[in-house]
Design a protein around this motif. Sequence first.
Motif, PDB file in Angstrom:
ATOM      1  N   PHE A  17      -6.644 -18.027   0.608  1.00  0.00           N
ATOM      2  CA  PHE A  17      -8.568 -18.394   0.929  1.00  0.00           C
ATOM      3  C   PHE A  17      -9.255 -19.266   1.588  1.00  0.00           C
ATOM      4  O   PHE A  17      -9.538 -18.792   2.212  1.00  0.00           O
ATOM      5  CB  PHE A  17      -9.286 -17.057   0.064  1.00  0.00           C
ATOM      6  CG  PHE A  17      -8.432 -15.741  -0.609  1.00  0.00           C
ATOM      7  CD1 PHE A  17      -8.015 -14.460   0.434  1.00  0.00           C
ATOM      8  CD2 PHE A  17      -7.614 -15.710  -1.612  1.00  0.00           C
ATOM      9  CE1 PHE A  17      -7.950 -13.290   0.425  1.00  0.00           C
ATOM     10  CE2 PHE A  17      -6.842 -14.513  -1.689  1.00  0.00           C
ATOM     11  CZ  PHE A  17      -7.178 -13.252  -0.292  1.00  0.00           C
ATOM     12  N   GLY A  42     -11.693 -10.313  -0.158  1.00  0.00           N
ATOM     13  CA  GLY A  42     -12.467  -9.262  -0.305  1.00  0.00           C
ATOM     14  C   GLY A  42     -13.947  -9.647  -1.090  1.00  0.00           C
ATOM     15  O   GLY A  42     -13.785  -9.252  -2.158  1.00  0.00           O
ATOM     16  N   TYR A 132      -0.955 -11.204  -5.601  1.00  0.00           N
ATOM     17  CA  TYR A 132      -2.101 -11.837  -5.941  1.00  0.00           C
ATOM     18  C   TYR A 132      -2.513 -13.310  -6.257  1.00  0.00           C
ATOM     19  O   TYR A 132      -1.208 -14.045  -6.733  1.00  0.00           O
ATOM     20  CB  TYR A 132      -3.376 -11.353  -6.585  1.00  0.00           C
ATOM     21  CG  TYR A 132      -4.950 -11.734  -7.077  1.00  0.00           C
ATOM     22  CD1 TYR A 132      -5.576 -12.646  -5.958  1.00  0.00           C
ATOM     23  CD2 TYR A 132      -5.598 -12.129  -8.364  1.00  0.00           C
ATOM     24  CE1 TYR A 132      -6.890 -13.193  -6.423  1.00  0.00           C
ATOM     25  CE2 TYR A 132      -6.300 -13.119  -8.552  1.00  0.00           C
ATOM     26  CZ  TYR A 132      -7.074 -13.621  -7.500  1.00  0.00           C
ATOM     27  OH  TYR A 132      -8.469 -13.946  -8.022  1.00  0.00           O
ATOM     28  N   ASN A 177      -3.212  -5.407  -5.284  1.00  0.00           N
ATOM     29  CA  ASN A 177      -4.142  -6.711  -4.281  1.00  0.00           C
ATOM     30  C   ASN A 177      -2.853  -7.849  -3.742  1.00  0.00           C
ATOM     31  O   ASN A 177      -2.143  -7.680  -5.005  1.00  0.00           O
ATOM     32  CB  ASN A 177      -5.111  -7.439  -5.223  1.00  0.00           C
ATOM     33  CG  ASN A 177      -5.193  -8.612  -4.072  1.00  0.00           C
ATOM     34  OD1 ASN A 177      -5.451  -8.778  -2.685  1.00  0.00           O
ATOM     35  ND2 ASN A 177      -6.824  -9.452  -5.005  1.00  0.00           N
ATOM     36  N   LYS A 239     -15.715  -6.402  -7.932  1.00  0.00           N
ATOM     37  CA  LYS A 239     -16.131  -5.096  -7.394  1.00  0.00           C
ATOM     38  C   LYS A 239     -16.635  -3.583  -7.359  1.00  0.00           C
ATOM     39  O   LYS A 239     -16.748  -3.769  -6.494  1.00  0.00           O
ATOM     40  CB  LYS A 239     -14.174  -4.847  -6.826  1.00  0.00           C
ATOM     41  CG  LYS A 239     -13.528  -6.203  -6.770  1.00  0.00           C
ATOM     42  CD  LYS A 239     -13.616  -7.109  -4.799  1.00  0.00           C
ATOM     43  CE  LYS A 239     -13.506  -8.711  -5.447  1.00  0.00           C
ATOM     44  NZ  LYS A 239     -12.283  -8.743  -5.058  1.00  0.00           N
ATOM     45  N   ARG A 371      -3.312  -7.283   6.021  1.00  0.00           N
ATOM     46  CA  ARG A 371      -4.502  -7.125   5.176  1.00  0.00           C
ATOM     47  C   ARG A 371      -5.309  -7.195   5.694  1.00  0.00           C
ATOM     48  O   ARG A 371      -6.706  -8.213   6.075  1.00  0.00           O
ATOM     49  CB  ARG A 371      -4.567  -7.703   3.646  1.00  0.00           C
ATOM     50  CG  ARG A 371      -5.271  -7.356   2.610  1.00  0.00           C
ATOM     51  CD  ARG A 371      -6.043  -7.729   1.151  1.00  0.00           C
ATOM     52  NE  ARG A 371      -6.566  -8.447   0.991  1.00  0.00           N
ATOM     53  CZ  ARG A 371      -6.822  -9.537   0.954  1.00  0.00           C
ATOM     54  NH1 ARG A 371      -6.469  -9.489  -0.476  1.00  0.00           N
ATOM     55  NH2 ARG A 371      -8.223 -10.069   0.717  1.00  0.00           N
TER      56      ARG A 371
HETATM   57  C1  MLT Z   1      -9.067 -11.430  -2.504  1.00  0.00           C
HETATM   58  O1  MLT Z   1      -9.796 -11.490  -0.976  1.00  0.00           O
HETATM   59  O2  MLT Z   1      -7.679 -11.079  -2.795  1.00  0.00           O
HETATM   60  C2  MLT Z   1      -9.414 -10.865  -3.624  1.00  0.00           C
HETATM   61  O3  MLT Z   1     -11.639 -12.035  -2.872  1.00  0.00           O
HETATM   62  C3  MLT Z   1      -9.670 -12.673  -4.055  1.00  0.00           C
HETATM   63  C4  MLT Z   1     -10.400 -12.820  -5.624  1.00  0.00           C
HETATM   64  O4  MLT Z   1     -10.795 -11.701  -6.021  1.00  0.00           O
HETATM   65  O5  MLT Z   1     -10.608 -13.787  -6.222  1.00  0.00           O
END
Ligand code: MLT
Length: 395
Positions: A17, A42, A132, A177, A239, A371
């Motif tokens: 990211f 996310g 992830y 994820n 989230k 994604r």
């Molecule tokens: C993601 O985009 O996969 C999440 O925001 C990453 C995270 O929660 O660390």
Amino acid sequence: MVKLNENYFNLKESYLFSTTARKIREYAAANPLKPVIRMGIGDVTIPLSKTVADAIARAGAGMATKEGFHGYGDEQGEGFLQEAIRAYYLSNAGVELNKNEIFVSDGAKSDVANFTDLFSNDNVIVIPDPVYPVYLDSNMMLGRKITLIDGNEENGFLPLPYEGLEGDIVYLCSPNNPTGAVYDREGLEKWVDFANEKGMLILFDAAYEAFVSDSSLPHSIFEIEGAKKCAVEFCSLSKTAGFTGTRCGYTVVPEDIVIGGRSLNKMWLRRQTTKYNGTSYVIQKGAEAVFSPEGMAECRKNIAYYKENARIMADTLTKMGIWFTGGVNSPYIWLKCGMDSWEFFDMLLNEIQVAGTPGSGFGKCGEGYFRLTAFNTHENTREAMSRFEKLLAGK
Ligand code: MLT
């Protein structure tokens, strides 16, 4: 002479990211008149619920008074929040926990990565691909042997244990994820039975459980019989309640897990009391408010808003005949882009100013997939999907 942890040299140069954020930043700087619609990381966009924000404000103001001031708290979390989480597990998943099994933290990502402290580096780690990135990177940092198990269209990106699978610790994430796919009870039962039979430990990431609306799907691995003997669960308010910037999560380490005569719960307590001084009291008051009837109703309203975005995306992809998973019980849509996923990322960014995340960033099985997240506004999501449809229709 200082000796570095050379395992770091085996990692990709930067975290997924961070790489996508840099590319988006560079594009935005070079093209100020072409605003980018962000559907990549996310990160939530709706402000905190009023009930939660008020609780944080009250606790913050209280810190300036003799009665409301708090110094160091309990490293395992304040009793009031542990109790709220315990009650939530019971009402949300029908799972009974003891307060001592709940550890409050600053989020699931750090707990998932820090939990690796408890295990010898001789363990073989089983990780689904795509995944992830934290599960893989945090174990690579320790030079551990890793076995990847493939997620693909055939298994709906929900790999199951198979005869001959060897390993000591397995990471599972559901709702997943990056793929948004969700294990049903039968799938999780297979993992729990396999883990108990082989003496494996499941590290279960439930960070997206609040997006599950299909009542037949599990919110917690502890809904599965036998899971308290073989699974640790990580969860987060990022989230569920928009805490990506506020920071609070929790980890459940069942007292029943005993490995080589040692309690994993006691080991985690020992680790946390040594290396962590607890989550901010003010934030824990906000977290407690998430679990109040008003706070939860407000958070659920925000989740419903995001899920409407997922529906908009899913409808467009269905109309276009593009294969995808996720979206229904998850904020992520995982679509088949049918080309190099970084090239697809560049194409969407440069041609229609829509930012997503390339599937290959989550592992080799993510190549050819992409994604999108449901965390933007309805207007932006509709606009992004309309641009997406026009772009791909013209190809
Ligand atoms: C993601 O985009 O996969 C999440 O925001 C990453 C995270 O929660 O660390």
